[in-house]
Design a protein around this motif. Structure first.
Motif, mmCIF file in Angstrom:
data_model
loop_
_atom_site.group_PDB
_atom_site.id
_atom_site.type_symbol
_atom_site.label_atom_id
_atom_site.label_comp_id
_atom_site.label_asym_id
_atom_site.label_seq_id
_atom_site.Cartn_x
_atom_site.Cartn_y
_atom_site.Cartn_z
ATOM 1 N N LYS A 259 -4.381 -37.603 -29.189
ATOM 2 C CA LYS A 259 -4.386 -39.026 -28.883
ATOM 3 C C LYS A 259 -4.791 -40.034 -30.198
ATOM 4 O O LYS A 259 -3.747 -41.008 -30.223
ATOM 5 N N ASN A 260 -5.458 -39.407 -31.186
ATOM 6 C CA ASN A 260 -5.624 -40.391 -32.503
ATOM 7 C C ASN A 260 -4.093 -40.421 -33.215
ATOM 8 O O ASN A 260 -3.929 -41.322 -33.770
ATOM 9 N N THR A 261 -3.581 -39.027 -33.093
ATOM 10 C CA THR A 261 -2.343 -39.107 -34.038
ATOM 11 C C THR A 261 -1.186 -39.917 -33.215
ATOM 12 O O THR A 261 -0.370 -40.679 -33.976
ATOM 13 N N PHE A 262 -1.246 -40.076 -32.061
ATOM 14 C CA PHE A 262 0.001 -40.938 -31.020
ATOM 15 C C PHE A 262 -0.269 -42.340 -31.442
ATOM 16 O O PHE A 262 0.654 -43.159 -31.776
ATOM 17 N N ASP A 263 -1.772 -42.746 -31.617
ATOM 18 C CA ASP A 263 -1.997 -44.112 -31.918
ATOM 19 C C ASP A 263 -1.274 -44.127 -33.206
ATOM 20 O O ASP A 263 -0.781 -45.427 -33.512
ATOM 21 N N LYS A 264 -1.613 -43.259 -34.336
ATOM 22 C CA LYS A 264 -1.079 -43.686 -35.760
ATOM 23 C C LYS A 264 0.529 -43.664 -35.561
ATOM 24 O O LYS A 264 1.065 -44.461 -36.339
ATOM 25 N N GLU A 265 0.830 -42.912 -34.865
ATOM 26 C CA GLU A 265 2.597 -42.870 -34.882
ATOM 27 C C GLU A 265 3.173 -43.776 -33.865
ATOM 28 O O GLU A 265 4.230 -43.933 -33.714
ATOM 29 N N GLY A 266 2.488 -44.493 -33.317
ATOM 30 C CA GLY A 266 3.108 -45.767 -32.148
ATOM 31 C C GLY A 266 3.683 -45.116 -30.854
ATOM 32 O O GLY A 266 4.339 -45.640 -30.252
ATOM 33 N N ILE A 267 2.951 -43.789 -30.543
ATOM 34 C CA ILE A 267 3.566 -43.203 -29.436
ATOM 35 C C ILE A 267 2.468 -43.546 -28.345
ATOM 36 O O ILE A 267 1.315 -43.175 -28.111
ATOM 37 N N GLU A 268 3.216 -44.038 -27.338
ATOM 38 C CA GLU A 268 2.390 -44.774 -25.938
ATOM 39 C C GLU A 268 1.950 -43.857 -24.811
ATOM 40 O O GLU A 268 2.889 -42.748 -24.489
ATOM 41 N N ILE A 269 0.867 -43.563 -24.708
ATOM 42 C CA ILE A 269 0.448 -42.708 -23.535
ATOM 43 C C ILE A 269 0.277 -43.676 -22.351
ATOM 44 O O ILE A 269 -0.674 -44.663 -22.512
ATOM 45 N N PRO A 270 1.086 -43.661 -21.094
ATOM 46 C CA PRO A 270 0.751 -44.645 -20.099
ATOM 47 C C PRO A 270 -0.267 -44.535 -19.457
ATOM 48 O O PRO A 270 -0.988 -43.435 -19.365
ATOM 49 N N TYR A 271 -0.597 -45.628 -19.089
ATOM 50 C CA TYR A 271 -1.986 -45.637 -18.180
ATOM 51 C C TYR A 271 -1.840 -46.772 -17.176
ATOM 52 O O TYR A 271 -0.569 -47.795 -17.469
ATOM 53 N N GLN A 272 -2.736 -46.939 -16.212
ATOM 54 C CA GLN A 272 -2.403 -47.976 -15.160
ATOM 55 C C GLN A 272 -2.860 -49.191 -15.708
ATOM 56 O O GLN A 272 -3.930 -49.723 -16.372
ATOM 57 N N LYS A 273 -2.153 -50.194 -15.399
ATOM 58 C CA LYS A 273 -2.293 -51.495 -15.765
ATOM 59 C C LYS A 273 -2.293 -52.530 -14.667
ATOM 60 O O LYS A 273 -1.691 -52.389 -13.465
#
Length: 282
Positions: A259-273
């Motif tokens: 999760k932390n690495t995805f945030d740095k790389e700009g990779i989105e983890i989808p979640y309900q909005k």
């Protein structure tokens, strides 16, 4: 007022007899308690020496299990001897009881079939080494760590702290979750708009770094690839083999690092909005 001397002597004799019997019972129970304590210390000393022996060293879990069983057997034997002694103190002819023990054993066997089944099953569990004290098992809908393996019952401590006491005869199918390598499985979802190959490369890099830092990881973590196409995400699975009881820690840490690495790389983890439209009347 007239006193009958014979009555007084009779009452005194009866009182002395009762007090003598009570004192004998107390003394027998006291001595039995001492013998039980001594037996426990001797058993502990014996198995501690076996666990720490340089030659023919015994496995710690097996030693603890055998120690627990030996204590139970010694306790029951001492209680039986103490019970016979107490009966003799009350004037009961125990020779006839012991002589009839063979016949009584058959009768007791029919009357206490569950107890006999518990003891026999306990011996088979012990000598077949199905599980030992300290093992994490699942049995009869209960999972947890084995705290005690006795002749009649097995005590399992659940993760919520509850102590489950199971008669040995109820133990039919045992899942031992501490023998061999354990699997740690992590599913990571990414948005459909993201580059799958890039995401897999990032997860692989995180997995390799974590493998070098954690000695509990025996194999992997390995990126298996896309395992599912969900309604809102592409699921990538990662698997590793760990030492027993370490799989959950590895899973939690892998999720955190990914999760932390995805945030740095700009990779989105989808979640309900939830989008709220506020319509104003003109």
């Amino acid at each position: 007022m007239n006193f009958n001397l014979k009555d007084i002597n009779l009452d005194t004799s009866l009182l002395v007899t009762i007090l003598s019997t009570v004192l004998q019972v107390i003394l027998i129970l006291f001595i039995a308690g001492i013998f039980i304590a001594i037996a426990k210390k001797l058993i502990d000393r014996f198995f501690d020496s076996r666990k720490n022996s340089k030659f023919n060293k015994m496995d710690v879990a097996k030693a603890d299990t055998l120690s627990s069983t030996a204590k139970s057997v010694s306790k029951y034997v001492i209680y039986f001897i103490a019970g016979i002694s107490i009966l003799e103190a009350f004037g009961v002819d125990t020779k006839g009881i012991i002589a009839a023990a063979g016949i009584g054993a058959i009768a007791i066997g029919f009357a206490a079939q569950n107890l006999v089944e518990d003891i026999i099953t306990g011996f088979f569990i012990l000598f077949e080494d199905q599980f030992s004290v300290g093992d994490y098992i699942a049995v009869d809908g209960v999972d947890g760590t084995v705290e005690e393996l006795g002749l009649r019952i097995t005590k399992i401590r659940g993760f919520d702290g509850s102590l489950n006491i199971i008669p040995n005869r109820k133990i039919e199918i045992v899942t031992n979750k501490i023998r061999g390598k354990m699997r740690a499985l992590v599913d990571v979802g990414i948005a459909y708009e993201e580059d799958i190959d890039k995401a897999m490369e990032v997860i692989k890099r995180v997995a390799e770094e974590y493998n070098e830092e954690n000695e509990d990881i025996l194999e992997g973590p390995t990126v298996l690839g896309v395992s599912n196409l969900g309604s809102s995400d592409v699921v990538i699975s990662v698997v590793a083999k760990t030492k027993p009881m370490s799989q959950w820690e590895v899973e939690r840490e892998l999720r955190r690092r990914i999760k932390n690495t995805f945030d740095k790389e700009g990779i989105e983890i989808p979640y309900q909005k939830r989008v709220v439209y506020n319509k104003k009347e003109e």
